[in-house]
Structure formats: C-alpha cells, structure tokens
Design a protein around this motif. Structure first.
Motif, PDB file in Angstrom:
ATOM      1  N   ARG A 179     -16.142  17.446  37.169  1.00 54.17           N
ATOM      2  CA  ARG A 179     -15.084  16.932  38.039  1.00 54.17           C
ATOM      3  C   ARG A 179     -15.657  16.007  39.101  1.00 54.17           C
ATOM      4  N   TYR A 188     -11.328  16.025  43.609  1.00 52.64           N
ATOM      5  CA  TYR A 188     -10.445  16.329  42.474  1.00 52.64           C
ATOM      6  C   TYR A 188      -9.277  17.234  42.843  1.00 52.64           C
ATOM      7  N   LYS A 189      -9.476  18.067  43.889  1.00 50.74           N
ATOM      8  CA  LYS A 189      -8.404  18.997  44.247  1.00 50.74           C
ATOM      9  C   LYS A 189      -7.171  18.259  44.739  1.00 50.74           C
ATOM     10  N   ALA A 218      -6.326  15.265  43.343  1.00 52.86           N
ATOM     11  CA  ALA A 218      -6.210  14.174  42.373  1.00 52.86           C
ATOM     12  C   ALA A 218      -5.534  14.670  41.101  1.00 52.86           C
ATOM     13  N   GLU A 250      -6.062  14.959  37.312  1.00 52.15           N
ATOM     14  CA  GLU A 250      -7.255  14.928  36.462  1.00 52.15           C
ATOM     15  C   GLU A 250      -6.852  14.885  34.994  1.00 52.15           C
ATOM     16  N   SER A 295      -5.990  19.159  31.273  1.00 47.66           N
ATOM     17  CA  SER A 295      -5.730  18.217  32.367  1.00 47.66           C
ATOM     18  C   SER A 295      -4.847  18.853  33.426  1.00 47.66           C
ATOM     19  N   TYR A 333      -7.840  10.651  38.156  1.00 47.95           N
ATOM     20  CA  TYR A 333      -9.225  10.713  37.670  1.00 47.95           C
ATOM     21  C   TYR A 333      -9.195  10.903  36.159  1.00 47.95           C
ATOM     22  N   TYR A 337     -11.566  11.685  32.952  1.00 45.09           N
ATOM     23  CA  TYR A 337     -12.898  12.107  32.491  1.00 45.09           C
ATOM     24  C   TYR A 337     -12.990  11.857  30.993  1.00 45.09           C
TER      25      TYR A 337
END
Lengths: 254, 436
Positions: free
Chosen positions: B80, B84-85, B87, B89, B102, B170, B172
């Motif tokens: 992460r 991220y908390k 965002a 993901e 996700s 975000y 990944y």
C-alpha cells in the motif's frame, strides 16, 4: 601554524607560483596584495585543496601536518577556512542544513557528538548577530539569488560558525559597497583572537584600513617580492604596484 | 517472438473472444489483434523504439491472466502507498482489476468505479464506446495493439460532474511471478466529467522471483474545467519490465499534471501522451529517473496541440549510475489550427559513471506560425565548483555529492502535490542517495 616553503604551482602546464615562502603564526593577520594575475587566488586555491592545480615543488604544513596530502574536507576539519572570491550558488540545498552538516562532520572528525537542534539554533543566532546577517537568507538555498554583499556576508557567517584556526579571505572586499565592506570587516574583526590566524588577499587598501594587518606581502608574478608592515600597504596605495615592479627590474638589472 | 508464444497468445485471444459478452469490447479486441498481427512487437528499426529493444522480453513463455492466482489481503498490506487510509485503492493482479481486494472509500455520488466489462454493457456503454481505444489513433505499434487484443479485466472510473475528490485513487499493479513468468496487460479508462478533480497514483509491484512484464494502457479523458493529477511510481524489482502508456485527452478546457518517478526495475518504457483537443488547455509533465545497475528507462512524451491557446510544460531529469541507460524523447506537435501554442520542454541529465548512457531527443513538429516553443537538454556531471565549495566546509566528497544529487532530484519530486506520496518518494530518494 602555517608554513609554506618554496611552493611552485602550475595549471595546464602554465607556471603560476614560482617559489612562495610564508610563515603564519597564531593570532597574526597577514595581507597578501598584488596586481591582477600575480597568483594571489591561486595561492588561496591550493591551500584550500582545489584539484585543478599541480604543485610541482615545495611543501605546506598546517599545524605540523603535511597539508598537501589532505583532502579539502580534511583541511577544513583541521581548521582551515576559505572565504571564496565568488561564492557558489547551490540551488536546492538549504543554507541552514548545509552549515549544520558541515559543523557536525567537523565535530565527528574530532570525536565530538553532533550538536543537537537547540544548541545549533542558539549558536546560529549568536553568530548571525555577529556578522549582521538576516535570518531569511539562511532559510534559502545556498547563495541562490543573493546579492554580492549577501554572499560575502554569508561567507563570514560560515567562518563564524565553523570557527577555523586559519581563515583565508580571498578578495572578500571585491564587489562590496562601503557599507557592506564595513559590516564584513567588522565581522572579521570580531572573529580575531590570539589563536586564530587570518590571511587577507586583496587588491586594495580599503579593507586593510579596517583590519589593520600585522604583515603585508606583495605578490608579483608568482613570487613574494616584498614584505613589510601595514605601512607597506599605504605605500602601495599611494604609488601603485609599478614602484615595486621598478624596484624589481632595477634589482634584476644589477 | 517465439512461435510457441504466438500460438499461445492466439489461443488465449480466441478463448477470450468466444467468452466475451460485450460486443463493444469484442470489436475493439478484434481490431487490436488485427493490428498486432500486422505490426508485431516493435523492433529498433522502428524509430520510436530505436533505443529500447523489447524483443528479448518475448523470448520466454509467459502465463496470461486467468491462471491460478493466490494473492491475499496480507500481500496487499505490503504494497500500500502512504496515505492509503484516505484513498481509494484499486488492486490489479496480473493485469486484472480485483474488486474483492480493492477498497473504494469515495461515495457513489463522487465517483463510480466498475469492471470495464460491466461499464461496457451498462449505463456507461456509450462513454466506453466513444472513448476507449482512442489511444490507437496516436499509438499505432504492435505492443499497444497487443494490450488492446486482451482488453479483459480492466477498470472504468467515472469521476462525476463537479465532484472534487478528496480521496485520491491509488492503483496497485501487482504481478505474481512465484510460479511463472507473467505478462500483465492492465487496461483502464478514466472519465473525468466537467468541473471534477481527481488525483491518481499508480505503482507497480512484482511478487516472486520469476519475470514480470506489464504492458499497460491507461486512457484518461478530461472534460471542461476538470483537473487531473497523475503520479506514476516505478520502484519494482530488476526482473520486472514494463511498457505502459498514459494517454490523456483534454477534450475540454482543462488542467493536466503528471509526474513519473522511475527508481528501479528492468526495462521500462513510459509513453506519456497529452492530446490537447480543446482550446485553452494546460498541461505539466514532470519526470525523474534515478537509475543504477542495468536498469533501462525510456520516457517518450507526446504533446499534441490540435487547438489554439494551449500551454504545456515538460521537465524531465535523470541521474544515471553504473550500467544504467535512459532515453528521453519529447515530441511536440503543433497542428495548423493550434495558433498561440506555448510549449516548453527541458531534459537534464547527470551521468555518474562512464558506463551509463542517455539518449535524449526533442522532436518539434510545428505547422502553425504564431507559436512559442522551446526545448533544451543537458548531459553532464555534477557541478565541480559546488562540490568543491561544500568540501571546503568540511563536508565529505560522498556526502556533498549526495546533497547535490538530492537537490537536483527535488525539483521534480516537489511537483507531487499529494503530501504523503511526496514524503514517501523523497525518503526513497534520500535513502538511495545517502552515504552509507
């Protein structure tokens, strides 16, 4: 403290220094004067460790150690300081961070703990007053966008922070107006003490009026051709360098 | 390319076409596969690929998505990005968007995030139909077509009208190479509606010791008064290679801002395209490549000015050590209609070793007469004067170098407007350049 013996130096095959001898003791202020191209700045550069020069003959010892074998950073850590004629602008590196790094690397070299943030700030504040430098300059990148006077003041500020044993001021007076010159000279005077030696390289008498050197040396064509007291500087101011050159040519003719 | 691989790819393609439910995607894939078969994998004979040879990457067998995958939530925790908390993901695995792994934290009022197949068949069908694969009008090579042939498992992101997202997106890109070499081909379409704002960040992570190759295409459509920021962070392992295209079309007067940070990897090719399709557009492109080992990074940028009064600024910087190599190719088109274009470009490089190389090439093609365009590039070593100055203050040569290089890189890093990301990248760079 500093012992220069028969130094010959050249750059790109061109001989610039042709045998310099100079002894500097703790507490002394020496002025080195001379016309353009006589080798004054070259002398400052080789003492600070600039690598562009080739030393073909002679030796330099600083506090009893062979200085020519040392890296520029080790010379600085041993207590040498060069105030640049043209201080370099370094975008992106903050002045404060730079001085802190320099100070702590020097402390580390001498086996001391790094300064904590509080002591560092206190020291900065004290030295800022000494050289009358504005705090806002120190939050900026090193010399970036500084005026000529600000750059020179920053040099003296760094000198105050690093507390060298020997300081070389390379044409620190060039490009300064009268007020800036006075501030810089006052800063230097406050940094004078019995343990610290200073070599002042200059064209003019102006700075020497403030600094009152103990010795004056005249450098012409890579050699010290005349040494004396501060009166020699006055004589030079009055008669120009030609009178020395005349004396020289007379001597050579004999 | 190995015939074995070609057969495998063709089998996979046929399999996908027979199972594909969306006629929109089926047609796009079909056209893509046609182009791929015609053009093949680009070779250095193609001018756009002169300094980046990807042929060798296809001399091995890859598994394509759909194979047995075992990534867990715990694996995701490892990768992460900071912040991220707060965002959204999105996790892609071997090229496919995995909704189950996700986390969407923005409300449906703000944005809609769907599997691309679902978007292509539902309410957003017309948007997908109109905007997906517009990139092929500009990028005509076989590697892009290969991605198109396998549009499957992609994502569709719709930033709703007038929504200013406070949570960034975000993305990944994970490749699982624990059992096979993998070829990941992620595809995404991001539609930023009028007066909306979004921050996107994408990172690439390979888990496993075998090789990954990511061939990705992201298309971003930006409407009037919208703002898009895109951050690409490449800090993967040396057995990870990629060709990834970010194709931004500013179809209304809007603002684009992209920063590409390349720190680690095998072979990396970044295509960053800005198409100015409306008057008064503005775009800023930044890049930093900090390379060592044998890493190769190729940044190809394109700014295509098709309408008047657009402004663009490109600023790419590189530091190359060891045997690393870099390419910067900056193409600027100013079409006949695009009067009053302002387009600037600069590429600065520092080479730290004799074996590092950089090929830098500006390409300006100007067909209008009232424009301001400039470009410049430098390749050099560290400033010796600055280095000496620092050393005369007692700073070691190594430390002085690190200070100067960090300052050189900071110019680009400071353009990351997402604070946790910027701090994260700054730390990666400081650690990398630090004196041991």
């Amino acid at each position: 403290m500093l012992s220069i013996k028969n130094i010959h130096a050249s750059v790109e095959g061109k001989q610039i220094l042709k045998g310099i001898d100079l002894e500097v003791k703790a507490g002394e202020v020496h002025a080195i004067m001379g016309p353009n191209g006589s080798g004054k700045s070259t002398l400052a550069s080789i003492l600070a460790g600039r690598e562009d020069y080739e030393i073909t003959e002679g030796s330099v010892s600083f506090l009893g150690k062979d200085m020519l074998d040392m890296s520029p950073e080790d010379r600085a850590r041993e207590g040498l300081f060069l105030a640049f004629q043209y201080p370099v602008e370094i975008p992106g590196v903050s002045t404060t961070n730079f001085i802190k790094t320099a100070l702590n690397e020097k402390r580390k070299y001498h086996g001391q703990e790094p300064l904590d943030a509080v002591s560092f700030l206190k020291l900065m504040k004290e030295k800022m007053q000494l050289v009358e430098i504005d705090k806002s300059l120190l939050t900026r990148s090193i010399n970036e966008g500084f005026s000529g006077g600000e750059k020179k003041r920053n040099e003296i500020f760094q000198m105050a922070m690093l507390e060298p044993k020997l300081a070389i001021l390379d044409e620190t007076d060039s490009g300064l107006d009268i007020d800036a010159l006075r501030i810089v000279a006052n800063g230097v005077n406050k940094l004078r003490n019995k343990e610290r030696a200073i070599i002042v390289i200059t064209h003019y008498q102006r700075l020497l009026d403030y600094l009152q050197p103990d010795f004056v040396h005249v450098l012409v064509n890579g050699r010290i051709v005349k040494s004396g007291t501060k009166e020699l500087a006055l004589e030079l101011e009055e008669k120009g360098y030609d009178f020395i050159k005349d004396e020289l040519s007379l001597a050579e003719a004999v | 390319m190995d015939t074995k691989n070609i057969d495998y790819i063709e089998d996979k393609f046929n399999e996908l076409q027979s199972s594909g439910a969306s006629d929109v995607l089926n047609n796009i894939r079909k056209e893509g596969f046609k182009t791929f078969n015609k053009n093949g994998i680009p070779t250095p004979r193609n001018e756009e690929w002169r300094f980046t040879s990807i042929g060798n990457l296809f001399k091995k067998e890859y598994s394509l998505s759909g194979d047995d995958l075992k990534i867990t939530a715990a694996d995701i925790d490892e990768v992460r990005l900071p912040g991220y908390k707060n965002a959204n993901e999105l996790v892609f695995l071997n090229g496919s968007y995995i909704p189950g792994l996700s986390t969407i934290r923005s409300s449906e009022n703000e944005c809609i995030i769907l599997p691309l197949e679902e978007a292509a068949m539902g309410k957003y069908k017309s948007i997908v139909n109109e905007h997906l694969e517009k990139s092929s009008l500009v990028v005509k090579d076989g590697i892009h077509a290969l991605n198109t042939s396998f549009i499957y498992g992609g994502v569709f992101i719709h930033i709703n009208k007038s929504q200013v997202l406070d949570k960034p997106v975000y993305i990944y890109q994970l490749s699982d190479t624990r059992n096979n070499h993998t070829l990941s081909q992620p595809r995404s379409l991001i539609y930023v509606d009028e007066s909306a704002k979004v921050q996107l960040a994408e990172s690439f992570i390979t888990i496993g010791a075998m090789d990954s190759f990511t061939n990705g295409v992201m298309e971003i459509v930006v409407n009037t008064n919208a703002i898009v920021e895109y951050y690409k962070i490449q800090n993967d392992v040396v057995n990870a290679s990629q060709v990834t295209t970010t194709h931004i079309r500013q179809i209304g007067k809007s603002y684009g801002h992209a920063v590409t940070i390349s720190l680690n990897g095998g072979l990396i090719r970044n295509n960053m395209n800005i198409i100015m399709e409306a008057e008064g557009n503005e775009a800023h492109l930044y890049g930093l490549y900090l390379l060592n080992g044998n890493t190769h990074v190729d940044n190809h940028t394109l700014v295509d000015n098709t309408k008047p009064n657009c402004f663009s600024n490109e600023f790419y910087k590189g530091i190359l050590d060891d045997n690393s190599s870099g390419v910067f190719s900056g193409k600027i088109f100013v079409r006949p209609d695009a009067q009053k274009t302002n387009a600037y470009q600069s590429n600065k490089n520092i080479l730290l070793s004799d074996d590092a190389t950089i090929n830098t090439k500006p390409q300006l093609e100007i067909f209008a007469d009232d424009v301001k365009c400039s470009h410049g590039c430098t390749v050099g070593q560290l400033d010796e004067e600055a280095l000496f100055y620092l050393r005369t203050r007692g700073i070691s040569k190594e430390h002085a170098q690190s200070m100067l290089l960090t300052a050189f890189a900071e110019d680009v890093v400071m353009q990351i407007k997402n604070e946790p990301l910027r701090t994260y990248v700054e730390k990666l760079i400081v650690d990398r350049l630090a004196v041991n």
